[in-house]
Design a protein around this motif. Structure first.
Motif, PDB file in Angstrom:
ATOM      1  N   ASP A   1      37.177  35.904  34.222  1.00 16.66           N
ATOM      2  CA  ASP A   1      37.903  35.334  33.080  1.00 16.66           C
ATOM      3  C   ASP A   1      37.452  35.970  31.770  1.00 16.66           C
ATOM      4  O   ASP A   1      36.256  36.145  31.532  1.00 16.66           O
TER       5      ASP A   1
ATOM      6  N   ALA B   1      41.044  27.471  53.175  1.00 17.32           N
ATOM      7  CA  ALA B   1      42.048  26.887  52.275  1.00 17.32           C
ATOM      8  C   ALA B   1      42.345  27.832  51.116  1.00 17.32           C
ATOM      9  O   ALA B   1      41.453  28.545  50.632  1.00 17.32           O
ATOM     10  N   ALA B   2      43.585  27.800  50.681  1.00 21.15           N
ATOM     11  CA  ALA B   2      43.979  28.630  49.539  1.00 21.15           C
ATOM     12  C   ALA B   2      43.200  28.204  48.303  1.00 21.15           C
ATOM     13  O   ALA B   2      43.009  27.014  48.055  1.00 21.15           O
TER      14      ALA B   2
ATOM     15  N   ALA C   1      37.022  33.183  38.899  1.00 26.41           N
ATOM     16  CA  ALA C   1      37.268  32.949  37.470  1.00 26.41           C
ATOM     17  C   ALA C   1      35.980  33.114  36.675  1.00 26.41           C
ATOM     18  O   ALA C   1      35.964  33.672  35.579  1.00 26.41           O
ATOM     19  N   GLN C   2      34.899  32.631  37.255  1.00 29.24           N
ATOM     20  CA  GLN C   2      33.587  32.778  36.594  1.00 29.24           C
ATOM     21  C   GLN C   2      33.264  34.249  36.363  1.00 29.24           C
ATOM     22  O   GLN C   2      32.729  34.629  35.326  1.00 29.24           O
TER      23      GLN C   2
ATOM     24  N   ARG D   1      45.144  25.696  35.547  1.00 27.94           N
ATOM     25  CA  ARG D   1      45.648  26.744  34.655  1.00 27.94           C
ATOM     26  C   ARG D   1      47.165  26.625  34.635  1.00 27.94           C
ATOM     27  O   ARG D   1      47.789  26.225  35.630  1.00 27.94           O
TER      28      ARG D   1
ATOM     29  N   ARG E   1      37.718  24.290  34.003  1.00 27.21           N
ATOM     30  CA  ARG E   1      37.108  25.057  35.101  1.00 27.21           C
ATOM     31  C   ARG E   1      35.694  24.529  35.282  1.00 27.21           C
ATOM     32  O   ARG E   1      34.758  24.960  34.645  1.00 27.21           O
TER      33      ARG E   1
ATOM     34  N   ALA F   1      52.325  36.893  36.621  1.00 27.87           N
ATOM     35  CA  ALA F   1      51.186  36.721  37.520  1.00 27.87           C
ATOM     36  C   ALA F   1      51.093  37.927  38.450  1.00 27.87           C
ATOM     37  O   ALA F   1      52.088  38.347  39.026  1.00 27.87           O
TER      38      ALA F   1
ATOM     39  N   ALA G   1      46.641  36.519  35.692  1.00 22.23           N
ATOM     40  CA  ALA G   1      47.621  36.823  34.648  1.00 22.23           C
ATOM     41  C   ALA G   1      46.878  37.323  33.423  1.00 22.23           C
ATOM     42  O   ALA G   1      45.700  37.018  33.235  1.00 22.23           O
TER      43      ALA G   1
ATOM     44  N   VAL H   1      43.071  36.006  33.019  1.00 22.57           N
ATOM     45  CA  VAL H   1      42.578  34.729  33.557  1.00 22.57           C
ATOM     46  C   VAL H   1      42.928  34.691  35.037  1.00 22.57           C
ATOM     47  O   VAL H   1      44.040  35.070  35.432  1.00 22.57           O
ATOM     48  N   VAL H   2      41.988  34.256  35.831  1.00 19.17           N
ATOM     49  CA  VAL H   2      42.207  34.151  37.277  1.00 19.17           C
ATOM     50  C   VAL H   2      42.958  32.850  37.557  1.00 19.17           C
ATOM     51  O   VAL H   2      42.643  31.799  36.983  1.00 19.17           O
ATOM     52  N   LEU H   3      43.968  32.935  38.415  1.00 20.22           N
ATOM     53  CA  LEU H   3      44.766  31.740  38.729  1.00 20.22           C
ATOM     54  C   LEU H   3      44.475  31.206  40.137  1.00 20.22           C
ATOM     55  O   LEU H   3      44.543  30.008  40.373  1.00 20.22           O
ATOM     56  N   ARG H   4      44.190  32.104  41.042  1.00 22.16           N
ATOM     57  CA  ARG H   4      43.878  31.654  42.406  1.00 22.16           C
ATOM     58  C   ARG H   4      43.168  32.788  43.138  1.00 22.16           C
ATOM     59  O   ARG H   4      43.548  33.951  42.997  1.00 22.16           O
TER      60      ARG H   4
ATOM     61  N   VAL I   1      45.023  36.153  42.497  1.00 24.16           N
ATOM     62  CA  VAL I   1      46.195  36.127  41.614  1.00 24.16           C
ATOM     63  C   VAL I   1      45.687  35.914  40.205  1.00 24.16           C
ATOM     64  O   VAL I   1      44.844  35.036  39.973  1.00 24.16           O
TER      65      VAL I   1
ATOM     66  N   GLN J   1      44.592  24.972  46.824  1.00 27.99           N
ATOM     67  CA  GLN J   1      45.749  25.305  45.997  1.00 27.99           C
ATOM     68  C   GLN J   1      46.939  25.623  46.906  1.00 27.99           C
ATOM     69  O   GLN J   1      46.760  26.289  47.937  1.00 27.99           O
TER      70      GLN J   1
ATOM     71  N   THR K   1      38.476  30.320  43.926  1.00 28.39           N
ATOM     72  CA  THR K   1      39.078  30.506  42.595  1.00 28.39           C
ATOM     73  C   THR K   1      38.029  30.366  41.499  1.00 28.39           C
ATOM     74  O   THR K   1      37.964  31.180  40.569  1.00 28.39           O
ATOM     75  N   LEU K   2      37.202  29.318  41.596  1.00 30.26           N
ATOM     76  CA  LEU K   2      36.227  29.074  40.531  1.00 30.26           C
ATOM     77  C   LEU K   2      35.225  30.221  40.420  1.00 30.26           C
ATOM     78  O   LEU K   2      34.872  30.657  39.318  1.00 30.26           O
TER      79      LEU K   2
ATOM     80  N   PHE L   1      39.919  22.558  38.623  1.00 30.37           N
ATOM     81  CA  PHE L   1      40.436  23.839  38.134  1.00 30.37           C
ATOM     82  C   PHE L   1      41.901  23.624  37.802  1.00 30.37           C
ATOM     83  O   PHE L   1      42.670  23.107  38.626  1.00 30.37           O
TER      84      PHE L   1
END
Lengths: 682, 111
Positions: free
Chosen positions: B53, B40-41, B49-50, A234, A127, B91, B83, B27-30, B81, A201, B45-46, A232
């Motif tokens: 997570d 954009a999908a 997650a920061q 996972r 990450r 998820a 998990a 943990v974040v996946l998306r 999203v 993604q 995310t980063l 990134f």
């Protein structure tokens, strides 16, 4: 025939304490620490501090009962178990390999982890965004002839990354991939490519079947120049996030077991010392320590600093940083990495005569290069070297004369020194700046100088010259000490024959010349200038401009680089505003003597500095500091004050004035306890 | 010495047991902010997650401090999203429709 042990000094508890805690600090522990496992809780930290305090008290008030070895033996056994478990354990994380594509096939160096070099780094998580990758070879500005003020190099360079991680599927399962990255990214499962990730993604993550057993995941990313890194990735196996390992091996021991052993060591160490304290005070069977207490206090202070050095460095092992653009830190680290990769700072890609003299002081980079060679590229190496250099200060304090004061004063002095280092030196440990090396070098040289003045031996005087050159190539302010010390040698030991004094002065000059020769010769060959560092002509006009008014354009004015035009410029500046220049020079002197609020940017006043100045001067004037030592210290104080007035005392905080106030602290301790040799020496 | 050995064993046992019953973390996946505006999908995310997570529960705020606005003047939706480490329930997804304005929050839990 039985020897009476009851009257022996009992220093064993302290030795065991230093051993136990140093071992705790330096042995590999839980998987995520390169040097050490535990990050101390408040309770553990309090136990450590209390133990050291108890150990120091025991040095002064020693129990007459002999100390038993069994407790220390159990601690040693636990430390060995801990080290063994830590070494064989398998970490969690990705094995990351990094390559610079342009401008050259790059030797990217190694990463320090578990006290050894590795061509990879362990990354706990994939990450990263922008500068978070923090790769140390991006600091190689010198090798690639880049300006130190270049934009972040992680963006400007083309880079490739590869991460490898192993995981064990407990049964046949489905692997889901959640990944996105700038540039081109491929994700491989064993020998098959299972996904290609782009900056976005996919709404539905790729899925692939995996069989029970071990599998290797590989994430390969190529990032073009001009694009910031962003990675990134996972992975879920049957809906569960996986923990990967850098090798195909499961962890052998639980991190909790390692932490338990750590706690056991701390608990046992604390129990031992509390028990001895009870013995010492409840039984009132104590004896006063004197010189032993001082020596052990110095050892303990070194132990505390050494342990502290490793503890502050440990979290940065296996971690590297792209240093921010500009400033000296990038230059010193870049030069050290240049030495590491290319050898001595001679050719630098230029023909003899076409280079420039050293602008940055070379000894720090050479020393740092040696540490990098031994310990690897991790940022921990820089912190470890800076803090380890400070760990020499208690010994130098002791050797300079603290050892001749009363035992309690010696212990107090060492504690005061530790507090001073913690408050003022430690803030610079994280940066590759010269002062962390300069300060202990200064005190080492002052110890040599005081000894040479007492012995008047030629060999001692020669070493003083060598030490002076070493200090001066770490920070040129020490060049002026040479002249001041020669005056002391020729004038002070009046009971010594003039021929002896002249011989001693000649030996100092000889040592200085020999030690400085490599640097001067290098500059003469490469730049045609027989100087140690860039000419003083550069500094004189700059030092006449208040720091608030100093511009980069002025600092690059070509007139600064030749003596005649530089002196002309200095004269013009003085004539244009004589009162302003006079106040500026006064302001520099007052700042150096502790009025830190006179620095640029209106920094806060640090009250202990002016206080130390007053106490230190009082101690010197009262004659409590032995004469020859006092003469050497005054020579340093005067020369340093003159140097910072000629140049600038304020660069990157107040680190330039730290050695002055350490000298004042040393002198002030003599107000508490008269030096045994003060009368005779003065 | 016996009492010392006992103290060591107690310390080791207590430390070993200290981790028992630790809470599950996520943990974040998306995470996507503004797919409804053509973003954009996984564009945040980063950042998500920061923020989340290794924690649980996590309240993810749609504020400039956490997520920058990718499309000013457009009504954006938000999807995350994640998990849980235990693998419980696979998820998970939280979706805030177009009214996911600044100041809205998404709750991420491992219950």
């Amino acid at each position: 025939m039985t020897q009476d042990h009851s009257t022996r000094p009992s220093v064993m508890p302290l030795v065991a304490a230093v051993f136990a805690f140093a071992a705790l600090a330096v042995t590999p522990g839980a998987w995520d620490g390169a040097f050490s496992g535990v990050r101390y809780s408040s309770l553990q930290a309090a136990t450590l501090v209390a133990t050291f305090v108890a150990a120091l008290a025991l040095c002064i008030f020693q129990p007459r009962r002999p100390t038993r070895w069994r407790g220390a033996g159990v601690i040693a056994a636990l430390v060995v178990v801990r080290a063994g478990l830590g070494i064989v354990d398998v970490p969690a994380g990705w094995r990351g390999e990094y390559t610079m594509v342009t401008p050259a096939p790059a030797k990217v160096g190694g990463f320090a982890w578990r006290l050894a070099h590795h061509p990879f780094r362990i990354d706990p998580d994939l990450r990263f965004e922008g500068a978070e990758l923090d790769l140390q070879f991006l600091n190689d500005y010198h090798r690639y002839n880049r300006p130190t003020f270049a934009p972040p190099r992680a963006t400007s360079q083309a880079l490739t990354f590869r991460w490898i991680g192993w995981f064990e599927a407990p049964a046949d399962a489905t692997l889901e991939v959640f990944a996105a990255a700038n540039g081109t990214t491929e994700i491989w499962l064993d020998q098959a490519r299972v996904a290609v990730a782009g900056p976005a993604q996919p709404p539905d993550p790729p899925r692939v079947a995996v069989h029970a057993g071990w599998h290797r995941l590989t994430v390969m990313n190529s990032k073009p120049a001009g694009t910031p890194p962003s990675v990134f990735a996972r992975f879920l196996v049957d809906d569960r996030p996986i923990d990967v390992r850098p090798w195909r091996r499961a962890p052998w021991v639980s991190g909790r077991l390692l932490a338990g052993v750590d706690h056991g060591i701390v608990a046992l160490g604390g129990a031992m010392f509390l028990w001895h304290m009870v013995l010492a005070f409840a039984g009132a069977a104590i004896r006063r320590g004197g010189r032993t207490a001082g020596a052990v206090a110095a050892m303990a202070a070194v132990g505390v600093l050494a342990v502290g050095a490793v503890k502050i460095a440990a979290p940065f092992a296996n971690r590297t940083y792209e240093l921010r653009p500009g400033d000296d830190h990038l230059a010193y680290e870049g030069l050290a990495r240049h030495i590491l990769a290319e050898g001595v700072l001679m050719p630098e890609g230029k023909a003899p005569g076409a280079g420039t003299p050293f602008y940055f002081y070379p000894l720090y980079s050479y020393t740092l290069a040696a540490f990098h060679l031994a310990l690897g590229d991790s940022h921990a190496t820089i912190m470890l070297m800076n803090a380890a250099a400070a760990a020499a200060l208690p010994v130098f304090f002791w050797a300079l004369g603290l050892r001749r004061l009363r035992g309690e004063v010696q212990v107090f002095g060492q504690v005061a020194l530790l507090v001073f280092i913690w408050r003022h030196n430690a803030r610079y440990f994280e940066s590759p700046v010269t002062d962390s090396l300069f300060i202990p070098l200064v005190f080492g040289t002052l110890v040599l100088a005081a000894r040479a003045l007492r012995s008047m031996r030629l060999s001692d005087a020669f070493l003083v010259g060598c030490g002076t050159a070493a200090c001066a190539t770490t920070r040129p302010s020490f060049f002026l000490f040479m002249g001041a010390y020669l005056l002391v040698v020729l004038w002070w030991p009046r009971t010594t024959a003039i021929t002896t004094r002249l011989g001693s002065a000649a030996a100092v000059v000889a040592g200085y010349t020999v030690a400085l020769a490599p640097v001067v010769l290098r500059n003469w060959i490469m730049a045609g200038q027989a100087v140690a560092v860039v000419s003083l002509s550069h500094a004189i006009p700059i030092s006449l401009v208040p720091p608030e008014a100093l511009t980069k354009e002025f600092q690059q004015d070509p007139r600064l680089f030749a003596w005649d035009t530089s002196l002309q410029l200095a004269r013009d500046l003085i004539l244009a505003d004589p009162l302003g220049v006079a106040w500026l020079e006064t302001r520099k002197a007052l700042f150096t003597l502790g009025l830190t609020n006179l620095g640029p940017g209106q920094p806060a006043l640090i009250p202990e500095f002016p206080l130390l100045t007053l106490l230190g001067v009082a101690a010197l004037l009262s004659g409590r500091v032995p004469g020859r030592t006092a003469a050497v210290l005054v020579a340093f104080l005067v020369s340093h004050l003159a140097a910072v007035v000629i140049a600038y005392p304020w660069t990157y905080g107040y680190k330039t004035i730290i050695p002055v106030h350490l000298v004042f602290l040393f002198c002030a301790l003599h107000l508490v306890s008269r030096h045994r040799e003060a009368g005779a020496d003065a | 010495m016996r009492s010392m050995s006992a103290a060591v064993l107690v310390a080791i046992a207590s430390a070993s047991l200290a981790g028992c019953g630790r809470a599950d973390t996520l943990v974040v996946l998306r995470a996507t902010y503004g797919a409804s505006c053509g973003q954009a999908a996984g564009n945040v995310t980063l950042a998500a997650a920061q923020a989340c997570d290794g924690t649980a529960p996590c309240t993810l705020s749609i504020t400039p401090a956490v997520l920058t606005d990718p499309a000013e003047g457009c009504e954006k939706d938000f999807e995350v999203v994640w998990a849980c480490r235990s693998g419980q329930a696979g998820a998970r997804r939280t979706y805030l429709p177009k009214e996911a304005t600044l100041g809205a929050t998404a709750q991420l839990t491992c219950d």
